[in-house]
Motif scaffolding. Structure first.
Motif, mmCIF file in Angstrom:
data_model
loop_
_atom_site.group_PDB
_atom_site.id
_atom_site.type_symbol
_atom_site.label_atom_id
_atom_site.label_comp_id
_atom_site.label_asym_id
_atom_site.label_seq_id
_atom_site.Cartn_x
_atom_site.Cartn_y
_atom_site.Cartn_z
ATOM 1 N N MET A 81 0.847 -1.184 0.000
ATOM 2 C CA MET A 81 0.000 0.000 0.000
ATOM 3 C C MET A 81 0.887 1.240 0.000
ATOM 4 N N ALA A 82 0.327 2.314 -0.491
ATOM 5 C CA ALA A 82 1.042 3.589 -0.525
ATOM 6 C C ALA A 82 0.136 4.664 0.063
ATOM 7 N N GLU A 83 0.749 5.641 0.687
ATOM 8 C CA GLU A 83 -0.008 6.723 1.292
ATOM 9 C C GLU A 83 0.505 8.055 0.781
ATOM 10 N N HIS A 84 -0.432 8.978 0.553
ATOM 11 C CA HIS A 84 -0.161 10.318 0.037
ATOM 12 C C HIS A 84 -0.737 11.297 1.055
ATOM 13 N N ILE A 85 0.122 12.111 1.643
ATOM 14 C CA ILE A 85 -0.303 13.080 2.648
ATOM 15 C C ILE A 85 -0.016 14.470 2.104
ATOM 16 N N VAL A 86 -1.015 15.348 2.169
ATOM 17 C CA VAL A 86 -0.849 16.706 1.673
ATOM 18 C C VAL A 86 -1.366 17.679 2.719
ATOM 19 N N LEU A 87 -0.584 18.733 2.961
ATOM 20 C CA LEU A 87 -1.007 19.826 3.829
ATOM 21 C C LEU A 87 -1.171 21.074 2.972
ATOM 22 N N PHE A 88 -2.230 21.833 3.237
ATOM 23 C CA PHE A 88 -2.528 23.030 2.460
ATOM 24 C C PHE A 88 -2.485 24.278 3.326
ATOM 25 N N ARG A 89 -1.932 25.334 2.756
ATOM 26 C CA ARG A 89 -2.002 26.671 3.339
ATOM 27 C C ARG A 89 -2.657 27.545 2.271
ATOM 28 N N TRP A 90 -3.738 28.211 2.622
ATOM 29 C CA TRP A 90 -4.493 29.011 1.661
ATOM 30 C C TRP A 90 -4.022 30.462 1.655
ATOM 31 N N THR A 91 -4.294 31.161 0.562
ATOM 32 C CA THR A 91 -3.964 32.585 0.475
ATOM 33 C C THR A 91 -4.833 33.356 1.460
ATOM 34 N N GLU A 92 -4.388 34.523 1.846
ATOM 35 C CA GLU A 92 -5.182 35.359 2.747
ATOM 36 C C GLU A 92 -6.482 35.792 2.097
ATOM 37 N N ALA A 93 -6.493 35.871 0.780
ATOM 38 C CA ALA A 93 -7.694 36.291 0.055
ATOM 39 C C ALA A 93 -8.719 35.172 -0.109
ATOM 40 N N ALA A 94 -8.359 33.947 0.238
ATOM 41 C CA ALA A 94 -9.274 32.812 0.069
ATOM 42 C C ALA A 94 -10.473 32.957 1.000
ATOM 43 N N SER A 95 -11.664 32.909 0.423
ATOM 44 C CA SER A 95 -12.882 32.986 1.233
ATOM 45 C C SER A 95 -13.166 31.621 1.861
ATOM 46 N N GLN A 96 -13.952 31.633 2.929
ATOM 47 C CA GLN A 96 -14.332 30.369 3.558
ATOM 48 C C GLN A 96 -15.137 29.519 2.578
#
Length: 97
Positions: free
Chosen positions: A1-16
Motif C-alpha cells: 500500500m502507498a499513502e499520500h499526505i498533503v497539507l494546504f495553506r491558503w492565500t489570505e484572500a481565500a474565502s471560507q
C-alpha cells in the motif's frame, strides 16, 4: 500500500466558501479514481501546523495507483479549478507501507 499526505495553506484572500468548496472537491476522487483504498480530508485543530490549515490523506492499493492519481483528469480538474486558485503553499509526502 502507498499513502499520500498533503497539507494546504491558503492565500489570505481565500474565502471560507472557496475553502469549503476545495475540501468538498478533494473528497470526490475517492469514487472516481481507481486504486484509492481510503481518503480523508479535514481542518487542522492543533497549534503545531505552522500555518497549514487543511490536510488530505489518500491511501492507495499500491504505488502504481498513487502514480496514476497525479495525472488523472479528475485530480487535475480539482487542482486547476479549486486548489490552485486559493493555494498559498502545499506540502506533500508519499510513502509505502
Amino acid at each position: 500500500m502507498a499513502e499520500h499526505i498533503v497539507l494546504f495553506r491558503w492565500t489570505e484572500a481565500a474565502s471560507q466558501e472557496a475553502i469549503d468548496s476545495a475540501v468538498a472537491e478533494l473528497r470526490k476522487p475517492k469514487s472516481k479514481i481507481p486504486g484509492i483504498a481510503d481518503l480523508s480530508c479535514g481542518a487542522n485543530f492543533s497549534d503545531r501546523a505552522k500555518g497549514y490549515t487543511q490536510g488530505l490523506v489518500v491511501r492507495f492499493t499500491d504505488q502504481s495507483a498513487l502514480e496514476t492519481y497525479g495525472p488523472h483528469p479528475e485530480h487535475q480538474r480539482v487542482l486547476q479549478n479549486f486548489i490552485n486558485p486559493i493555494r498559498a503553499d502545499v506540502l506533500a509526502f508519499d510513502y509505502d507501507f
